[in-house]
Design a protein around this motif. Structure first.
Motif, mmCIF file in Angstrom:
data_model
loop_
_atom_site.group_PDB
_atom_site.id
_atom_site.type_symbol
_atom_site.label_atom_id
_atom_site.label_comp_id
_atom_site.label_asym_id
_atom_site.label_seq_id
_atom_site.Cartn_x
_atom_site.Cartn_y
_atom_site.Cartn_z
ATOM 1 N N GLY A 45 -70.644 10.039 -27.876
ATOM 2 C CA GLY A 45 -70.437 11.153 -28.777
ATOM 3 C C GLY A 45 -70.543 10.771 -30.229
ATOM 4 O O GLY A 45 -70.290 9.635 -30.612
ATOM 5 N N THR A 46 -70.949 11.721 -31.035
ATOM 6 C CA THR A 46 -70.983 11.550 -32.479
ATOM 7 C C THR A 46 -70.238 12.704 -33.107
ATOM 8 O O THR A 46 -70.080 13.760 -32.493
ATOM 9 N N THR A 348 -64.976 9.450 -32.690
ATOM 10 C CA THR A 348 -66.343 9.408 -32.172
ATOM 11 C C THR A 348 -67.119 8.253 -32.806
ATOM 12 O O THR A 348 -67.126 7.147 -32.290
ATOM 13 N N GLN A 364 -63.532 7.341 -22.445
ATOM 14 C CA GLN A 364 -64.123 8.675 -22.590
ATOM 15 C C GLN A 364 -63.119 9.784 -22.283
ATOM 16 O O GLN A 364 -63.044 10.791 -22.997
ATOM 17 N N GLN A 367 -60.855 10.160 -25.170
ATOM 18 C CA GLN A 367 -61.584 10.721 -26.313
ATOM 19 C C GLN A 367 -61.683 12.243 -26.202
ATOM 20 O O GLN A 367 -61.477 12.972 -27.180
#
Length: 378
Positions: A45-46, A348, A364, A367
């Motif tokens: 992810g960003t 991220t 993950q 997150q």
């Protein structure tokens, strides 16, 4: 032995966040000497954030966060040009106090807000809204020692507890020799010099929680941000305990893993299946047991007792989680906007560089939960 009474203080700009280093240096950059290259995979992810809001943000707290927040701020500024975070790595206890006094926009702490007076004060500071604990980096704590001639020592929680409460006083104590992996060691009849944190510290809190959960009743002193073992000497902040431990022979302390280098060594920990080396990969194995204290909410304080007391083979159980303590609702929408953007980037883009430094990025699944909580901040 010369004890460092104070490391002075303050980091001013954009500097300090989540997990394992401390004031005044970039120890993470040298982690490779103590960490395996088989780091746990970083989450994907960003950042997709709405930039703007208060500039600069102010924050204070855990000295164990410095290098990681440096990374987070760098990524934040790349995503949101001109935005800044001023972070003072004064220690977890001081950070929570400053947050609760409404002196900073968020706090960094190596332990979640305590139920009762501390959490109630945070709720009052947030104008009646709940304060949330949001974990952004996981990192191991080393039981680090300096003992001439001993390069590979294994400890279990029971023996560690007895060392840090003064029950075991010398290095040649049969209980140390009896730990699997130490049978062939030549241990000197030398006094054990315990070095602890003298300031309030989330590292101390996590270390004592580990001893309480895993030592089979050997640790009865309780937990909290102040060391309660009643033995040894104290030094301020992570750099302070390391310098104090390096100043003598026969010393032992507890400290974030990135500091366990250049003169002191991290012990292997045995939870029942033999000594386990402190590596990101082995720490990540411990996260399988992680649960939340308030399941189903946006407050993501972890219940670490299951990790600390786990006997999972190959897992290194002594870790801390650094939280960003935030208001679920701010009375100033400009503060909320900037906090959401910063934390969104930290969860991220900010995670990937942490893996390169030997830290343990949030998995993950965690997150996803952190981003859900960040988006819910109002």
């Amino acid at each position: 032995m010369k004890i460092m009474r104070s490391m002075g203080a303050v980091g001013i700009v954009a500097s300090a966040a989540l997990v394992l280093t401390a004031c005044g240096s970039d120890p993470a950059a040298n982690n490779s000497g103590n960490q395996s290259s088989n780091a746990a995979p970083a989450p994907s992810g960003t950042a997709n954030v709405e930039c703007g809001g208060k500039n600069p943000l102010s924050a204070e707290g855990s000295s164990a966060q410095k290098t990681a927040i440096d990374i987070f701020v760098q990524q934040y500024r790349a995503k949101c040009s001109g935005q800044q975070v001023n972070y003072n790595p004064s220690g977890s206890g001081a950070g929570v106090k400053q947050f609760n006094a409404n002196q900073v926009d968020f706090a960094g702490s190596d332990s979640a807000l305590k139920v009762g007076e501390e959490a109630n004060a945070a709720k009052a500071r947030c104008a009646g809204s709940e304060a949330w604990n949001l974990p952004l980096v996981v990192g191991p704590v080393a039981v680090a020692y300096k003992l001439d001639g001993v390069d590979k020592l294994t400890l279990n929680a029971e023996v560690t507890a007895k060392i840090f409460n003064g029950t075991i006083k010398t290095w040649d104590d049969p209980a140390i020799k009896a730990v699997k992996g130490n049978e062939t060691l030549t241990l000197p009849a030398k006094p054990i010099q315990v070095i602890s944190r003298s300031d309030e510290s989330g590292t101390t809190d996590n270390f004592q929680k580990y001893l309480k959960a895993a030592s089979k009743g050997a640790w009865t002193q309780g937990d909290g941000k102040q060391f309660k073992g009643g033995v040894g000497n104290g030094a301020e902040k992570s750099n302070g305990v390391v310098e104090a431990a390096k100043a003598g022979d026969g010393t032992i302390t507890y400290v974030e893993s990135s500091f366990a280098k250049d003169g002191i060594k991290p012990a292997l920990l045995d939870s029942g299946s033999g000594g386990v080396e402190l590596t990101p990969e082995n720490v990540a194995k411990s996260l399988d047991a992680a649960k939340f204290k308030k399941e189903g909410t946006n407050d993501l304080a972890l219940d670490l007792d299951a990790i600390y007391s786990s006997d999972t083979a190959g897992a290194y159980p002594l870790l801390l989680v650094t939280y960003e303590i935030v208001c679920s609702k701010y009375d100033n929408p400009e503060v909320a906007k900037a906090v959401k953007a910063f934390l969104g980037v930290a969860a991220t883009d900010g995670q990937k560089p942490l893996s390169d430094k030997g830290y343990v990025p949030i998995p993950q699944s965690l997150q996803d939960k952190v981003l859900t909580s960040v988006k819910a901040i109002a």
